[in-house]
Design a protein around this motif. Structure first.
Motif, PDB file in Angstrom:
ATOM      1  N   GLN A  42      79.370  60.862  45.466  1.00  0.00           N
ATOM      2  CA  GLN A  42      79.506  59.614  46.201  1.00  0.00           C
ATOM      3  C   GLN A  42      80.904  59.476  46.798  1.00  0.00           C
ATOM      4  OE1 GLN A  42      77.725  56.489  44.109  1.00  0.00           O
ATOM      5  NE2 GLN A  42      77.857  55.071  45.793  1.00  0.00           N
ATOM      6  N   GLN A  43      81.914  59.903  45.988  1.00  0.00           N
ATOM      7  CA  GLN A  43      83.291  59.770  46.425  1.00  0.00           C
ATOM      8  C   GLN A  43      83.604  60.705  47.578  1.00  0.00           C
ATOM      9  OE1 GLN A  43      85.922  57.609  45.263  1.00  0.00           O
ATOM     10  NE2 GLN A  43      84.017  56.633  44.662  1.00  0.00           N
ATOM     11  N   PHE A  44      83.195  61.957  47.436  1.00  0.00           N
ATOM     12  CA  PHE A  44      83.642  62.971  48.389  1.00  0.00           C
ATOM     13  C   PHE A  44      82.552  63.412  49.343  1.00  0.00           C
ATOM     14  CE2 PHE A  44      86.369  63.383  44.620  1.00  0.00           C
ATOM     15  CZ  PHE A  44      87.578  63.063  45.222  1.00  0.00           C
ATOM     16  N   GLY A  45      81.308  63.273  48.945  1.00  0.00           N
ATOM     17  CA  GLY A  45      80.219  63.695  49.817  1.00  0.00           C
ATOM     18  C   GLY A  45      79.715  62.546  50.659  1.00  0.00           C
ATOM     19  N   LYS A  46      80.230  61.332  50.421  1.00  0.00           N
ATOM     20  CA  LYS A  46      79.794  60.142  51.156  1.00  0.00           C
ATOM     21  C   LYS A  46      78.270  60.017  51.133  1.00  0.00           C
ATOM     22  CE  LYS A  46      83.923  58.860  52.631  1.00  0.00           C
ATOM     23  NZ  LYS A  46      84.547  58.709  51.323  1.00  0.00           N
ATOM     24  N   MET A  47      77.709  60.319  49.967  1.00  0.00           N
ATOM     25  CA  MET A  47      76.263  60.195  49.816  1.00  0.00           C
ATOM     26  C   MET A  47      76.011  59.166  48.740  1.00  0.00           C
ATOM     27  SD  MET A  47      74.431  63.838  49.758  1.00  0.00           S
ATOM     28  CE  MET A  47      72.844  63.620  49.007  1.00  0.00           C
ATOM     29  N   PRO A  48      75.111  58.238  49.001  1.00  0.00           N
ATOM     30  CA  PRO A  48      74.866  57.236  47.966  1.00  0.00           C
ATOM     31  C   PRO A  48      74.102  57.851  46.798  1.00  0.00           C
ATOM     32  CG  PRO A  48      73.293  56.996  49.731  1.00  0.00           C
ATOM     33  CD  PRO A  48      74.226  58.096  50.151  1.00  0.00           C
ATOM     34  N   THR A  49      74.473  57.479  45.576  1.00  0.00           N
ATOM     35  CA  THR A  49      73.731  57.957  44.409  1.00  0.00           C
ATOM     36  C   THR A  49      73.448  56.757  43.516  1.00  0.00           C
ATOM     37  OG1 THR A  49      75.771  58.373  43.219  1.00  0.00           O
ATOM     38  CG2 THR A  49      74.836  60.221  44.410  1.00  0.00           C
ATOM     39  N   VAL A  50      72.347  56.819  42.818  1.00  0.00           N
ATOM     40  CA  VAL A  50      71.986  55.730  41.916  1.00  0.00           C
ATOM     41  C   VAL A  50      71.547  56.317  40.583  1.00  0.00           C
ATOM     42  CG1 VAL A  50      70.459  53.794  41.510  1.00  0.00           C
ATOM     43  CG2 VAL A  50      71.253  54.278  43.823  1.00  0.00           C
ATOM     44  N   ILE A  51      72.300  56.014  39.521  1.00  0.00           N
ATOM     45  CA  ILE A  51      71.890  56.457  38.186  1.00  0.00           C
ATOM     46  C   ILE A  51      71.082  55.331  37.569  1.00  0.00           C
ATOM     47  CG2 ILE A  51      72.667  57.145  35.909  1.00  0.00           C
ATOM     48  CD1 ILE A  51      75.179  58.232  37.255  1.00  0.00           C
ATOM     49  N   THR A  52      69.818  55.585  37.331  1.00  0.00           N
ATOM     50  CA  THR A  52      68.990  54.535  36.747  1.00  0.00           C
ATOM     51  C   THR A  52      69.004  54.662  35.227  1.00  0.00           C
ATOM     52  OG1 THR A  52      67.043  55.926  36.855  1.00  0.00           O
ATOM     53  CG2 THR A  52      67.459  54.507  38.732  1.00  0.00           C
ATOM     54  N   GLY A  53      68.790  53.547  34.554  1.00  0.00           N
ATOM     55  CA  GLY A  53      68.720  53.562  33.095  1.00  0.00           C
ATOM     56  C   GLY A  53      67.642  54.505  32.606  1.00  0.00           C
ATOM     57  N   GLU A  54      66.532  54.534  33.375  1.00  0.00           N
ATOM     58  CA  GLU A  54      65.428  55.403  32.959  1.00  0.00           C
ATOM     59  C   GLU A  54      65.848  56.859  32.949  1.00  0.00           C
ATOM     60  OE1 GLU A  54      63.186  53.500  36.068  1.00  0.00           O
ATOM     61  OE2 GLU A  54      64.303  52.019  34.924  1.00  0.00           O
ATOM     62  N   SER A  55      66.665  57.258  33.935  1.00  0.00           N
ATOM     63  CA  SER A  55      67.014  58.674  33.996  1.00  0.00           C
ATOM     64  C   SER A  55      67.889  59.054  32.798  1.00  0.00           C
ATOM     65  CB  SER A  55      67.705  59.006  35.324  1.00  0.00           C
ATOM     66  OG  SER A  55      69.034  58.548  35.328  1.00  0.00           O
ATOM     67  N   LEU A  56      68.740  58.129  32.351  1.00  0.00           N
ATOM     68  CA  LEU A  56      69.557  58.401  31.164  1.00  0.00           C
ATOM     69  C   LEU A  56      68.667  58.536  29.937  1.00  0.00           C
ATOM     70  CD1 LEU A  56      72.661  56.081  31.585  1.00  0.00           C
ATOM     71  CD2 LEU A  56      72.362  58.456  32.218  1.00  0.00           C
TER      72      LEU A  56
END
Ligand SMILES: Nc1ncnc2c1ncn2[C@@H]1O[C@H](COP(=O)(O)OP(=O)(O)OP(=O)(O)O)[C@@H](O)[C@H]1O
Ligand SMILES: [Mg+2]
Lengths: 434, 240
Positions: free
Chosen positions: A386-400
């Motif tokens: 997200q910081q360097f690739g300027k791509m949005p990412t979303v970590i969901t609780g489910e994935s954890l």
């Protein structure tokens, strides 16, 4: 009692894992990479999906957008001749839509003209949107200050304008924009309102369409200035000169760049689209328009994203599987290395299930440790993306939860077999081992 | 999970164990190898038995049988009134842990555990609390003269010391029967003598002691000698 036993079993497991520090950490690495790739891939996939869906949703799921497109057969004719080319959507089209489609809520015709706007000595590239007072109904963008265009503005062809926040940021800095005059070409327009930016360009790009002459070549991310459609028609006319390549130029006449039709409900979108297309087909000999249905794009985007997520997830799952096999391999080696110890423990009163618990808890600790480290690493990767690739990412609780569950599951699945092997060894033979 | 109450006191009028026409054979391909043949053996509580015989005569096999590590192919084995052939694997584990103490020729300590931890192992499987077992382990280590070596690993101990740890471990759950398979076989005569002294003391304290040995000295100390030859008991003076 069980918990109390478990604590000591865990202590025992930690001890023997600690004895083979290098081996344990190398084994855990497989799980760490597996778990972190699961989390990273899911986060990147989810981020891309949400971004695309948000962009499409901005176009409005009840909308059908018809855009003027340069007819393909004319594109090849390059520009020495200065004959005028006429194509695209017309006021007549808008009128026809209004008359022949019953369930239309609003119809918004728009002229789009790339221009430069001046305020005092500052200049910024913008896109003029010549439109009608009910334009706000087709966009989620909200009015922040003042008002939008009114029917009176339209009727009297007023020289007023509504700007979006991007224009405000670039032109006015700290001044109050309301009541100021912006210069476009040689005329001044008084600012009566400010609306949210809605990045029309980006959205159009996300659609893979938006091939209108005006949109092209412009920085996609420019601000918009909304002016009554009648005023625009008056001041800017409908003729534009296009410079094609270095060699020549051509003159084009386009009445409207865009007509947006909003229907009453999502269910009416597709039937209305069909009616519109028949209508357009009858009156346009050239293929000079393009119909975009955000709702359909949204469905498509969701479907693609699902496939995308499944593919990414599978790749990650395979790496987890490899990690799990690595763990099983090491545990089998550990069991055969410690055959004698197992024999001794059995002779001293250990039941089969004691031995199973001993090795299973060792495997579980390895994988859970790997899982926890993997989750940390896996949360860090999307952050970097997200910081360097300027791509949005979303970590969901489910994935954890999923990643943690998977690593525990791997511990049990790949730990059970070595543990059973250990427990079912003949005590006498184990004692004689070495 | 605390064990089914293991019956340590013997209701079978002083008999520690009894074997009736017990046989053990191994199937090697199509050939049947008879290791123990028709063993009839009765051992009373508190006896000190020496088992002797040439190599390969089945001494270790017999001792493992007594210690419930192995099951007979045929015949009966009664341990304190229970028919071992009828017991489940878990019950055998329980009996080994609670009623029997093993001492091996090659010590068989767990190398990653220190002295105290090694002695604690049998107590762990009987569900003793951590504090209780640690206290008892220290006491036992003290008893075999290793009170100042509590944190040592087996590799940091001499053979004689290791065997003393093993004896302490065999006493962890205060068993009725101590089984020792050539306990002095890997030791020099001096440490061997020390081990024998400890065993003797245990016998005097009332333990039933069964020792496999090649050492005629032990045989003399023991109350009774059981001689094996080719899987059969050769000569068995009547026990008193
Ligand atoms: N698992 C097995 N499979 C086949 N044969 C076996 C097995 N275990 C033991 N034997 C055989 O049983 C016989 C008796 O073995 P055992 O270990 O009881 O002898 P031993 O009297 O203790 O000898 P030593 O004095 O050398 O220790 C040997 O001939 C051995 O080869
Ligand atoms: Mg032997």
């Amino acid at each position: 009692m069980f918990l109390f036993r478990f604590k000591r079993t865990a202590k025992l497991g930690l001890k023997s894992l600690w004895m083979h520090k290098l081996r344990s950490s190398l084994t855990t690495l497989g799980i760490i990479f597996g778990v972190s790739s699961v989390i990273a891939m899911l986060a990147i996939g989810e981020g891309a999906s949400q971004e695309a869906q948000a962009q499409i949703a901005r176009l409005g799921s009840q909308n059908i957008i018809i855009k003027t497109a340069k007819p393909p057969e004319e594109q090849d004719v390059s520009g020495q001749d200065e004959s005028m080319r006429e194509y695209g959507l017309t006021y007549a089209d808008a009128e026809r839509f209004r008359n022949s489609i019953p369930n239309v809520e609003v119809i918004v015709p728009s002229r789009l003209i790339p221009q430069q706007a001046w305020y005092r000595n500052r200049k910024v590239a913008i896109e003029i949107v010549g439109t009608v007072p009910w334009y706000p109904e087709i966009t989620p963008a909200q009015i922040k200050l003042g008002r939008f265009l009114t029917s009176i503005d339209l009727h009297h062809k007023q020289s007023i304008c509504v700007v979006d926040e991007k224009v405000v940021d670039e032109l006015f800095l700290f001044d109050d924009p309301l009541g100021q005059d912006i210069k476009l070409q040689s005329d001044y327009y008084r600012v009566v309102g400010v609306v949210q930016s809605q990045s029309r360009g980006e959205a159009a790009e996300a659609l893979g369409g938006g091939d209108s002459a005006e949109g092209k070549g412009q920085g996609a991310n420019v601000g918009n200035i909304y002016i009554p459609l009648t005023t625009v028609k008056n001041r800017f006319g409908e003729i534009s000169i296009q410079f094609s390549g270095s060699s020549g130029r051509s003159v084009e006449r386009v009445e409207l760049q865009e007509i947006t039709v909003k229907v009453g409900s999502v269910d009416e979108v597709l039937p209305t689209r069909d009616t519109l297309e028949t209508l357009l087909d009858r009156f346009h000999k050239k293929n000079d328009y393009q119909v975009i249905v955000p709702l359909e794009l949204l469905k498509q985007a969701k479907a693609t994203q699902r496939i995308f997520s499944i593919v990414l997830g599978s790749i990650a799952a395979i790496s987890l599987l490899v990690g799990g096999i690595g763990i099983m391999n090491i545990m089998l080696a550990t069991v055969s290395e410690r055959t004698r110890e197992i024999g001794i423990r059995r002779a001293l009163g250990a039941k089969k299930r004691d031995i199973i618990m001993q090795f299973l808890s060792e495997t579980l600790m390895l994988t859970l440790l790997g899982g926890i480290l993997g989750i940390s690493l896996g949360s860090f990767i999307p952050y970097m993306v997200q910081q360097f690739g300027k791509m949005p990412t979303v970590i969901t609780g489910e994935s954890l939860l999923l990643a943690f569950g998977i690593s525990a599951g791997i511990g049990v699945i790949f730990g059970l077999y070595p543990a059973y092997r250990a427990a079912n060894m003949d005590p006498i033979e184990s004692l004689r081992h070495e | 999970m605390r064990d089914r109450d293991v019956d340590k006191t013997n209701k079978t009028n002083g008999q520690a164990l009894r074997m009736d026409r017990l046989c053990k054979s191994y199937q090697l391909g199509s050939m049947e190898l008879k290791v123990l043949r028709d063993i009839d053996l009765t051992i009373n509580n508190g006896e000190y038995i020496a088992i002797m015989g040439p190599s390969g005569s089945g001494k270790s096999t017999l001792l493992n049988m007594i210690g419930c590590l192995d099951r007979p192919t045929s015949g009966d084995y009664w341990l304190g009134g229970e028919n071992v052939a009828l017991l489940e694997d878990d019950d055998l584990s329980l009996i080994r842990g609670a009623r029997i103490g093993f001492v091996f020729q090659s010590f068989n300590l767990i190398s990653q555990l220190n002295v105290v931890e090694n002695i604690e192992v049998p107590m762990y499987y009987q569900g003793c609390s951590e504090r209780e077992s640690e206290q008892r382990a220290k006491k036992l280590a003290d008893m075999v003269g290793l009170g100042d070596r509590l944190k040592h690993r087996p590799t940091e101990l001499s053979g004689g010391q290791q065997q003393r740890v093993a004896i302490a471990r065999s006493l962890a759950n205060d068993p009725l029967i101590i089984l020792a398979d050539e306990p002095t076989g890997n030791l020099d005569s001096e440490s061997g003598a020390e081990i024998l002294k400890i065993l003797d003391r245990l016998h005097n304290e009332g333990k039933t002691l069964i020792v496999v040995t090649h050492d005629p000295g032990i045989a003399k100390t023991a109350g009774r000698l059981v001689e094996l030859f080719d899987g059969r008991i050769k000569r068995q003076p009547k026990s008193e």
